[in-house]
Design a protein around this motif. Structure first.
Motif, short mmCIF file in Angstrom:
data_model
loop_
_atom_site.label_atom_id
_atom_site.label_comp_id
_atom_site.label_asym_id
_atom_site.label_seq_id
_atom_site.Cartn_x
_atom_site.Cartn_y
_atom_site.Cartn_z
N GLY A 30 0.91 -1.20 0.15
CA GLY A 30 -0.02 0.13 0.10
C GLY A 30 0.85 1.44 0.00
O GLY A 30 1.91 1.34 0.70
N TRP A 31 0.39 2.43 -0.75
CA TRP A 31 1.28 3.40 -0.95
C TRP A 31 0.40 4.83 -0.75
O TRP A 31 -0.95 4.77 -1.08
CB TRP A 31 2.04 3.55 -2.38
CG TRP A 31 2.93 2.46 -2.61
CD1 TRP A 31 2.40 1.15 -3.03
CD2 TRP A 31 4.40 2.35 -2.08
NE1 TRP A 31 3.98 0.33 -3.16
CE2 TRP A 31 4.75 1.15 -2.64
CE3 TRP A 31 5.05 3.34 -1.50
CZ2 TRP A 31 6.19 0.94 -2.29
CZ3 TRP A 31 6.50 2.83 -1.55
CH2 TRP A 31 6.97 1.62 -1.66
N ALA A 32 0.94 5.78 -0.37
CA ALA A 32 0.25 7.19 -0.52
C ALA A 32 1.26 8.09 -1.69
O ALA A 32 2.41 7.72 -1.62
CB ALA A 32 0.55 8.08 0.96
N VAL A 33 0.55 8.79 -2.32
CA VAL A 33 1.12 9.54 -3.42
C VAL A 33 1.03 10.81 -2.93
O VAL A 33 0.06 11.43 -2.68
CB VAL A 33 0.74 9.32 -4.69
CG1 VAL A 33 1.16 10.21 -5.69
CG2 VAL A 33 0.73 7.89 -5.10
N HIS A 34 2.17 11.59 -3.08
CA HIS A 34 2.02 12.94 -2.57
C HIS A 34 1.19 13.93 -3.57
O HIS A 34 1.06 13.59 -4.64
CB HIS A 34 3.37 13.81 -2.62
CG HIS A 34 3.66 15.06 -2.06
ND1 HIS A 34 3.25 16.22 -2.65
CD2 HIS A 34 4.51 15.24 -0.89
CE1 HIS A 34 3.30 17.28 -1.71
NE2 HIS A 34 4.13 16.61 -0.87
N PRO A 35 0.38 14.63 -3.00
CA PRO A 35 -0.82 15.42 -3.78
C PRO A 35 0.01 16.17 -4.81
O PRO A 35 -0.79 16.78 -5.76
CB PRO A 35 -1.56 16.21 -2.91
CG PRO A 35 -0.59 16.34 -1.20
CD PRO A 35 0.34 15.05 -1.38
N TRP A 36 0.87 16.85 -4.53
CA TRP A 36 1.67 17.69 -5.61
C TRP A 36 2.82 17.44 -6.24
O TRP A 36 3.49 18.36 -6.87
CB TRP A 36 1.90 19.21 -4.82
CG TRP A 36 0.69 19.40 -3.94
CD1 TRP A 36 0.81 19.95 -2.55
CD2 TRP A 36 -0.46 19.78 -4.40
NE1 TRP A 36 -0.39 20.31 -2.06
CE2 TRP A 36 -1.35 20.11 -3.11
CE3 TRP A 36 -1.50 19.59 -5.40
CZ2 TRP A 36 -2.66 20.41 -3.04
CZ3 TRP A 36 -2.83 19.98 -5.46
CH2 TRP A 36 -3.12 20.33 -4.28
N ALA A 37 3.20 16.07 -6.15
CA ALA A 37 4.45 15.78 -6.90
C ALA A 37 4.31 14.18 -6.95
O ALA A 37 3.66 13.55 -6.05
CB ALA A 37 5.66 15.91 -5.91
N ASP A 38 5.01 13.67 -7.92
CA ASP A 38 5.00 12.25 -8.22
C ASP A 38 5.85 11.59 -7.62
O ASP A 38 6.78 10.77 -8.10
CB ASP A 38 5.12 11.82 -9.80
CG ASP A 38 3.92 12.75 -10.65
OD1 ASP A 38 2.77 12.70 -10.02
OD2 ASP A 38 4.12 12.89 -11.63
N VAL A 39 5.64 11.45 -6.07
CA VAL A 39 6.52 10.62 -5.34
C VAL A 39 5.83 9.86 -4.30
O VAL A 39 4.48 10.13 -4.00
CB VAL A 39 7.22 11.57 -4.40
CG1 VAL A 39 8.52 12.17 -5.30
CG2 VAL A 39 6.61 12.54 -3.58
N LEU A 40 6.50 8.73 -3.82
CA LEU A 40 5.55 7.73 -2.99
C LEU A 40 5.92 7.61 -1.45
O LEU A 40 7.01 8.04 -1.29
CB LEU A 40 5.74 6.45 -3.61
CG LEU A 40 5.40 6.18 -4.94
CD1 LEU A 40 5.82 4.70 -5.48
CD2 LEU A 40 3.88 6.40 -5.03
N LEU A 41 5.02 7.20 -0.47
CA LEU A 41 5.17 6.86 0.49
C LEU A 41 4.56 5.70 1.07
O LEU A 41 3.56 5.37 0.80
CB LEU A 41 4.88 8.14 1.71
CG LEU A 41 5.14 8.07 3.25
CD1 LEU A 41 6.75 8.29 3.31
CD2 LEU A 41 4.22 9.12 3.82
N PRO A 42 5.33 4.74 1.74
CA PRO A 42 4.61 3.35 1.86
C PRO A 42 3.98 3.81 3.03
O PRO A 42 4.06 4.51 4.16
CB PRO A 42 5.79 2.59 2.22
CG PRO A 42 7.01 3.60 2.82
CD PRO A 42 6.94 4.73 1.97
N GLU A 43 2.33 3.18 3.11
CA GLU A 43 1.74 3.13 4.11
C GLU A 43 1.61 1.98 5.15
O GLU A 43 2.03 0.91 4.59
CB GLU A 43 0.09 3.08 3.89
CG GLU A 43 -0.11 4.41 2.97
CD GLU A 43 -0.64 5.49 3.74
OE1 GLU A 43 -0.43 5.31 4.95
OE2 GLU A 43 -1.48 6.20 3.42
N PRO A 44 1.92 1.88 6.45
CA PRO A 44 1.75 0.98 7.53
C PRO A 44 0.68 -0.14 7.29
O PRO A 44 -0.29 0.37 6.82
CB PRO A 44 1.66 1.59 8.64
CG PRO A 44 0.95 2.88 8.40
CD PRO A 44 1.22 3.18 7.21
#
Length: 460
Positions: free
Chosen positions: A202-216
């Motif tokens: 599962g991932w979060a995507v930054h609202p203003w940039a095409d970068v990812l953050l893994p969700e716990p």
């Protein structure tokens, strides 16, 4: 794999792929997968991904969030059908000691118990269930938002209480009852409370940039019955087939149909759909879609099916937000239903006919309103107004020679044939309404009687 005879037209397949490709690109989801079923056969599946060579398939697990609630509702109805509880029972009867003991099981199933939408902070979807070890921790101090039974107000803690209910009544864990009484009978071997490889991250995507953050990924503990499950498109299509027609190993067709009935008035302004018992029902383009959507941080899921078209669709994305997953799944159903409309079964005459029933068919009048009574399979009857507008109902035969209404204005009402002393039919009685062969037939028992001078013109 689908056989050539079961496959959709190439143009339909391309439209389906285009829809999920557009959703993945515009919604900026790392991946998406979807599948469509027609007449209980998988006719298409597809996926899109940002990583070449790593596209999910029909066997890849995604977290399905609140779609879990539909499974929990099925477990509750199983207990009801076994006579172990009544939907009108207050929760206190089976799960004593909570601050919501006076609300009914029916209200919990339909989100009309007036409970809060979420459990107290911290955010339960992103924290371990061990932070909420008891029902008091799930409900908190401010558990009531509305008077019970007045309105629909979606409640995750409400389904936590239903999970506690099934455990108290059955005497096994929610997860064990789910496995043995739904998943195994339906062959849903890739649906589980915990992730099983292969599964998506599962991932979060930054609202203003095409970068990812893994969700716990958290074990939700007591909140599991509200949103814990992982599943695949293949498994959820099996579940869709069950929800469309029932399966006596799990829940009868009648009880599954009951899940689709409105459980509470919709929220103000929300007249495009309603919530039943663990199922969402929406109207789109004249079509009724039944199912549920779901989300947890990093995942979006939706299942919709159309009984009329016999088409179901499932869609998954592994992103916290950005994809309107419910819209995507609904449009997949619509693409198939509109591009390749269902071919009706051939008309066939009834296998046998009862002459006495056949004599009841034809025109009947309620006062001056013309109606048509038709014979249906299984000694059933159908009453419709002659112009097709207004009150109409299907009736099923009862053992005592009466019929009971199945839908419409006369749902649950009793239809009786009232006879003269010589056995001939005088009139039909439908919930005290008298239906006669002629408008205000003077030979029938019309309430208030019929003027002896009969019908007349203006100058008479």
């Amino acid at each position: 794999m689908t056989s050539p005879a079961e496959q959709l037209l190439p143009s339909t397949q391309r439209s389906l792929l285009h829809r999920i490709a557009t959703a993945q690109a515009e919604g900026r989801s790392p991946s998406m997968t979807a599948a469509v079923q027609r007449q209980r056969r998988v006719v298409w599946d597809g996926s899109r991904t940002c990583v070449d060579g790593h596209a999910p398939d029909a066997d890849t697990q995604f977290r399905i969030g609140s779609l879990t609630k539909t499974f929990t509702a099925v477990l509750v109805l199983r207990l009801r059908d076994e006579g172990l509880l009544d939907l009108a029972d207050p929760l206190e009867k089976h799960v004593p000691g909570t601050s919501a003991g006076d609300v009914t099981i029916h209200q919990l199933l339909g989100h009309s118990a007036g409970l809060g939408a979420e459990s107290p902070a911290p955010w339960w979807e992103r924290t371990p269930g061990s932070l909420r070890p008891g029902l008091v921790d799930v409900l908190g101090d401010q558990s009531r938002m509305h008077p019970p039974g007045r309105r629909h107000h979606y409640s995750n803690p409400g389904y936590t209480l239903l999970g506690a209910l099934v455990e108290a009544v059955r005497g096994v864990s929610w997860a064990e009852m789910l496995r043995s009484e739904i998943l195994e009978p339906l062959g849903m071997h890739r649906t589980s409370p915990q992730a099983q490889a292969p599964h998506a991250g599962g991932w979060a995507v930054h609202p203003w940039a095409d970068v990812l953050l893994p969700e716990p990924v958290e074990d939700l503990g007591l909140m599991a019955p509200a949103g814990q499950l992982w599943s695949t498109t293949a498994d959820l299509l099996r579940f869709a087939a069950f929800l469309a027609e029932g399966d006596d190993r799990v829940l009868s067709a009648a009880s599954v149909a009951e899940m689709r009935e409105p459980a509470a008035p919709p929220e103000p302004g929300d007249w495009g759909g309603y919530y039943g018992l663990g199922l969402q029902v929406i109207r789109r383009k004249g079509r009724t879609l039944i199912g549920h959507t779901g989300s947890l941080p990093g995942f979006l899921a939706a299942l919709w099916f159309s009984v009329e078209d016999d088409v179901a669709a499932v869609a998954f994305a592994n992103v916290t937000s950005g994809v309107l997953i419910g819209e995507v799944a609904a449009e997949l159903v619509e693409i198939v239903a509109e591009s390749e409309p269902r071919i009706p079964e051939p008309w066939r005459p009834l296998p046998e006919v009862d002459a006495e029933l056949l004599a009841l068919t034809g025109p009947w009048y309620w006062g001056t309103r013309a109606n048509i009574l038709r014979l249906t399979p299984g000694r059933g009857l159908e009453l419709q107004t002659l112009n097709g507008k207004g009150r109409g109902t299907r009736f099923t035969a009862c053992a005592d020679g009466t019929w009971i209404g199945l839908d419409g204005y006369y749902a649950g009402e009793i239809l009786r044939v009232v006879r003269n002393d010589d056995g001939s039919v005088n009139h039909l009685d439908l919930g005290s309404f008298v239906f006669t062969r002629e408008p205000y037939d003077p030979s029938a028992a019309v309430p208030g009687g019929v003027d002896a001078d009969g019908w007349r013109g203006l100058g008479s």
